[in-house]
Write a protein that holds these residues in place. Structure first.
Motif, PDB file in Angstrom:
ATOM      1  N   SER A   1      42.488 -58.069  -1.141  1.00  0.00           N
ATOM      2  CA  SER A   1      41.808 -58.790  -2.459  1.00  0.00           C
ATOM      3  C   SER A   1      41.330 -58.463  -3.272  1.00  0.00           C
ATOM      4  N   VAL A   2      40.757 -58.707  -4.670  1.00  0.00           N
ATOM      5  CA  VAL A   2      40.163 -58.188  -5.869  1.00  0.00           C
ATOM      6  C   VAL A   2      39.183 -58.813  -6.630  1.00  0.00           C
ATOM      7  N   ALA A   3      37.936 -59.087  -6.019  1.00  0.00           N
ATOM      8  CA  ALA A   3      36.919 -59.567  -7.357  1.00  0.00           C
ATOM      9  C   ALA A   3      35.803 -59.116  -6.511  1.00  0.00           C
ATOM     10  N   TYR A   4      34.702 -59.645  -8.101  1.00  0.00           N
ATOM     11  CA  TYR A   4      32.833 -59.613  -7.307  1.00  0.00           C
ATOM     12  C   TYR A   4      32.811 -58.146  -7.237  1.00  0.00           C
ATOM     13  N   GLY A   5      33.988 -57.110  -7.986  1.00  0.00           N
ATOM     14  CA  GLY A   5      33.458 -55.743  -8.136  1.00  0.00           C
ATOM     15  C   GLY A   5      34.241 -54.721  -6.423  1.00  0.00           C
ATOM     16  N   VAL A   6      34.494 -55.660  -5.713  1.00  0.00           N
ATOM     17  CA  VAL A   6      34.916 -54.902  -5.013  1.00  0.00           C
ATOM     18  C   VAL A   6      37.077 -54.884  -4.315  1.00  0.00           C
ATOM     19  N   ALA A   7      37.639 -54.052  -4.465  1.00  0.00           N
ATOM     20  CA  ALA A   7      38.860 -54.336  -3.931  1.00  0.00           C
ATOM     21  C   ALA A   7      39.343 -54.079  -1.900  1.00  0.00           C
ATOM     22  N   ALA A   8      39.798 -55.003  -1.179  1.00  0.00           N
ATOM     23  CA  ALA A   8      40.160 -54.482   0.210  1.00  0.00           C
ATOM     24  C   ALA A   8      40.971 -54.516   0.587  1.00  0.00           C
ATOM     25  N   VAL A   9      41.429 -54.235   1.354  1.00  0.00           N
ATOM     26  CA  VAL A   9      43.272 -54.087   1.732  1.00  0.00           C
ATOM     27  C   VAL A   9      42.825 -54.042   3.041  1.00  0.00           C
ATOM     28  N   GLY A  10      43.347 -55.035   4.461  1.00  0.00           N
ATOM     29  CA  GLY A  10      43.041 -55.046   5.376  1.00  0.00           C
ATOM     30  C   GLY A  10      44.991 -54.710   6.131  1.00  0.00           C
ATOM     31  N   ALA A  11      45.374 -54.218   7.347  1.00  0.00           N
ATOM     32  CA  ALA A  11      46.225 -54.104   8.075  1.00  0.00           C
ATOM     33  C   ALA A  11      46.011 -53.795   9.139  1.00  0.00           C
ATOM     34  N   GLY A  12      46.713 -54.219   9.905  1.00  0.00           N
ATOM     35  CA  GLY A  12      46.299 -54.278  11.535  1.00  0.00           C
ATOM     36  C   GLY A  12      45.417 -54.621  12.120  1.00  0.00           C
ATOM     37  N   LEU A  13      43.585 -53.944  12.082  1.00  0.00           N
ATOM     38  CA  LEU A  13      42.971 -54.387  12.127  1.00  0.00           C
ATOM     39  C   LEU A  13      41.510 -53.819  11.624  1.00  0.00           C
ATOM     40  N   THR A  14      42.474 -53.117  10.712  1.00  0.00           N
ATOM     41  CA  THR A  14      41.449 -52.138  10.149  1.00  0.00           C
ATOM     42  C   THR A  14      41.496 -52.778   7.766  1.00  0.00           C
ATOM     43  N   VAL A  15      39.857 -52.850   7.328  1.00  0.00           N
ATOM     44  CA  VAL A  15      39.996 -53.194   6.753  1.00  0.00           C
ATOM     45  C   VAL A  15      38.988 -52.118   5.755  1.00  0.00           C
ATOM     46  N   ASN A  16      39.522 -51.903   4.210  1.00  0.00           N
ATOM     47  CA  ASN A  16      39.249 -50.400   4.179  1.00  0.00           C
ATOM     48  C   ASN A  16      38.525 -51.318   1.720  1.00  0.00           C
ATOM     49  N   GLY A  17      36.930 -51.042   1.859  1.00  0.00           N
ATOM     50  CA  GLY A  17      36.833 -51.161   0.953  1.00  0.00           C
ATOM     51  C   GLY A  17      36.591 -50.601  -0.310  1.00  0.00           C
ATOM     52  N   TYR A  18      37.170 -50.691  -1.609  1.00  0.00           N
ATOM     53  CA  TYR A  18      36.745 -49.763  -2.753  1.00  0.00           C
ATOM     54  C   TYR A  18      36.324 -50.516  -3.735  1.00  0.00           C
ATOM     55  N   SER A  19      35.524 -50.181  -4.151  1.00  0.00           N
ATOM     56  CA  SER A  19      35.527 -50.156  -5.842  1.00  0.00           C
ATOM     57  C   SER A  19      36.171 -50.929  -7.111  1.00  0.00           C
ATOM     58  N   ALA A  20      36.360 -51.837  -7.598  1.00  0.00           N
ATOM     59  CA  ALA A  20      37.319 -52.619  -8.104  1.00  0.00           C
ATOM     60  C   ALA A  20      36.597 -51.601  -9.414  1.00  0.00           C
ATOM     61  N   LYS A  21      36.324 -50.816  -9.625  1.00  0.00           N
ATOM     62  CA  LYS A  21      35.486 -50.376 -10.933  1.00  0.00           C
ATOM     63  C   LYS A  21      35.793 -48.393 -11.122  1.00  0.00           C
ATOM     64  N   ASN A  22      36.247 -48.704 -10.390  1.00  0.00           N
ATOM     65  CA  ASN A  22      36.654 -46.758 -10.178  1.00  0.00           C
ATOM     66  C   ASN A  22      37.333 -46.348  -9.153  1.00  0.00           C
ATOM     67  N   GLY A  23      37.620 -47.075  -7.757  1.00  0.00           N
ATOM     68  CA  GLY A  23      38.537 -46.828  -6.908  1.00  0.00           C
ATOM     69  C   GLY A  23      37.764 -46.356  -5.732  1.00  0.00           C
ATOM     70  N   ALA A  24      36.756 -45.935  -5.986  1.00  0.00           N
ATOM     71  CA  ALA A  24      35.232 -44.997  -5.029  1.00  0.00           C
ATOM     72  C   ALA A  24      35.317 -45.616  -3.933  1.00  0.00           C
ATOM     73  N   PRO A  25      36.075 -44.827  -2.285  1.00  0.00           N
ATOM     74  CA  PRO A  25      36.125 -45.626  -1.343  1.00  0.00           C
ATOM     75  C   PRO A  25      34.603 -45.771  -0.715  1.00  0.00           C
ATOM     76  N   LEU A  26      34.018 -47.997  -0.101  1.00  0.00           N
ATOM     77  CA  LEU A  26      32.583 -47.745  -0.118  1.00  0.00           C
ATOM     78  C   LEU A  26      32.584 -47.797   1.129  1.00  0.00           C
ATOM     79  N   TRP A  27      33.419 -48.554   2.146  1.00  0.00           N
ATOM     80  CA  TRP A  27      33.783 -48.908   3.551  1.00  0.00           C
ATOM     81  C   TRP A  27      34.916 -48.351   4.548  1.00  0.00           C
ATOM     82  N   SER A  28      35.093 -48.294   5.382  1.00  0.00           N
ATOM     83  CA  SER A  28      35.901 -48.609   6.323  1.00  0.00           C
ATOM     84  C   SER A  28      35.939 -49.518   7.711  1.00  0.00           C
ATOM     85  N   ASP A  29      36.475 -50.355   8.018  1.00  0.00           N
ATOM     86  CA  ASP A  29      35.695 -50.931   9.095  1.00  0.00           C
ATOM     87  C   ASP A  29      36.932 -51.754  10.611  1.00  0.00           C
ATOM     88  N   THR A  30      37.396 -50.748  11.641  1.00  0.00           N
ATOM     89  CA  THR A  30      38.140 -51.324  12.475  1.00  0.00           C
ATOM     90  C   THR A  30      37.426 -52.491  13.301  1.00  0.00           C
TER      91      THR A  30
END
Length: 511
Positions: A120-149
């Motif tokens: 999903s991408v909105a409000y400045g964040v692009a997030a990708v989830g697979a398995g039980l891990t979600v990774n967040g990126y800046s929607a502006k430049n792709g910089a990694p923001l966080w990663s959660d399992t």
């Protein structure tokens, strides 16, 4: 004879137009090969209807264009003209994707080696989830923001939706307990992306609104707003004894009132309209007749759409008054920046005014390319993707009737779909679209086992039918297996079962 003579003379003065008509005559004589395909949509009956919208890729016949004007013929993908740099690039940024991924021939593209991926991408964040891990990126430049399992779930649990909101991301996780399918919605908050809450949800529900303060969840028998700081219930509204279908429209939620619920065939006799900020509710019944015409398909700017075999019918979301109908049409999506609803009727893609049904744009033609499809429209520009090792992304301007943007070199593109309309590849409020691509395949030797088709891990539950991204036979909203659609692999392409990907990438495009 005089008119025919003038036509021949006119064509003779414009050699390019003469050649164009010659090509069209030859194509018409031998038929138009292939069929339009629509990325991950092929495994869902509902999404297969989106393939009709791919008439944008066809030949739009303009009988007599003025000298020097465009012929009105959209290219079949970008293979013949976009690589030369004739149009601006669409690529905003690329970022490596963690984990094990594979490339699958045909419509599936780049997907996890096991399980499914959601984005999903909105409000400045692009997030990708697979398995039980979600990774967040800046929607502006792709910089990694966080990663959660995500933890605390039984074996076999898996993410089945990812949705972005102002100040938070929500991930829906399904799991099995005591033989029953269950779902929980995990809230990931703040710039550090810390899990801050977990709420029960309907398997076909989940988060429908969120902010730094609160999260609204569709449960099995009620819609509930939770306070993110305390986890306490802010308000709750019963929706019935069985799970119901729903659609979000900005800050408004519409929930059907049907005895059969979400999976039933009983008519929808009313809509429960809920203000998701305050919990205020209104029961909306159709003014004409005892029930709405079909099943709830979409809600946009205060208008609700119902779809049936007869076509699309629009109603006022507050009064229940009939507004307009289009026989034989199916809803395809919306363009918030142009205030349009898109429908397909026959071989035409039409844009209509939500309140009046007046047609504001039309694209028609014949499908001539079996490797591309239309995915989303933003500000009058439709995104197309060519599949396979030579994948291209391109933007087709509906008004200009030509390709105005392109991004060549996106092998095995994968478009993330969220049928609920509150997630997926496209940002509803901007021109950003995210896709997955494989920049480099792993070697495939004679002893290398075929990668498994992307499926739900052993012991896990089926993904949410309202938010499915297909890469294997998926579960449709009716619970029946969806048909896998894969084209024949071309030379050098991975097998239908998939080939390992050494460089999976998340790619952001601008329409």
């Amino acid at each position: 004879m005089g008119q025919q003579g003038r036509k021949v003379s006119r064509l003779a003065r414009w050699p390019a137009l003469n050649r164009f008509y010659g090509r069209m005559r030859r194509r018409a004589a031998r038929g138009f090969p292939g069929r339009i395909r629509l990325g991950t949509a092929a495994a869902s009956p509902r999404l297969r209807r989106l393939a009709l919208a791919a008439v944008l890729l066809g030949v739009v016949l303009a009988p007599y264009p003025s000298p020097g004007a465009a012929t009105g013929v959209p290219v079949s993908g970008c293979r013949s003209g976009c690589r030369a740099g004739s149009v601006p690039s669409m690529i905003r940024w690329t970022q490596p994707l963690p984990g094990s991924w594979q490339a699958v021939s045909g419509l599936t593209g780049t997907v996890p080696a096991s399980g499914l991926a959601y984005a999903s991408v909105a409000y400045g964040v692009a997030a990708v989830g697979a398995g039980l891990t979600v990774n967040g990126y800046s929607a502006k430049n792709g910089a990694p923001l966080w990663s959660d399992t995500l933890t605390g779930f039984p074996a076999g649990a898996a993410i089945v939706s990812v949705r972005t909101w102002p100040g938070e991301v929500t991930a829906g996780v399904t799991y099995s307990r005591a033989g029953h399918l269950r779902r929980a919605e995990v809230v990931i908050s703040g710039p550090a992306g810390l899990p801050s809450g977990r709420y029960p949800a309907a398997v076909y529900g989940g988060a429908v609104a969120g902010s730094a303060r609160s999260t609204v969840i569709v449960g099995g028998t009620a819609v509930t707003s939770y306070d993110n700081a305390t986890g306490h219930v802010r308000w709750t509204r019963p929706t019935g004894r069985v799970p119901q279908a729903w659609r979000a429209d900005g800050g408004t939620l519409y929930v059907t009132q049907s005895p059969g619920g979400f999976l039933g065939s009983a008519p929808v006799t009313a809509l429960l309209k809920i203000d998701m900020a305050t919990g205020a509710e209104l029961m909306v019944r159709p003014l004409e007749g005892l029930s709405y015409a079909g099943t709830l398909a979409a809600a946009f700017t205060g208008v609700v759409l119902f779809s049936s075999a007869a076509g699309v019918t629009a109603y006022d979301g507050t009064t229940g008054a009939w507004l307009w109908s289009v026989p034989g049409a199916v809803p395809e999506g919306t363009d918030p920046r142009r205030d349009r609803i898109y429908l397909t009727a026959g071989s035409n893609l039409i844009a209509v005014n939500p309140a009046t049904g007046r047609v504001t744009a039309t694209a028609s033609g014949s499908a001539v390319n079996g490797s591309a499809g239309m995915y989303v429209v933003r500000d009058g520009v439709a995104l197309g993707l060519d599949q396979g090792a030579g994948g291209d992304a391109w933007g087709y301007n509906l008004g200009a009737q030509r390709v105005t943007l392109a991004a060549p070199g996106l092998p095995w593109p994968h478009y993330f779909v969220d049928l609920s309309g509150v997630g997926g590849s496209a940002d509803p409020a901007s021109d950003v679209v995210i896709i997955a691509a494989c920049a480099r395949l792993a070697p495939q030797g004679p002893g290398s086992p075929s990668s498994p088709t992307a499926s739900v891990p052993s012991g896990s539950t089926a993904p949410d039918p309202s938010v499915t991204v297909t890469s294997t036979p998926a579960v449709t909203p009716t619970g029946s297996p969806a048909v896998s659609a894969s084209s024949t692999p071309s030379a050098g392409a991975p097998a239908a079962a998939g080939q390992g990907c050494l460089r999976p990438e998340l790619v952001a495009l601008s329409l």
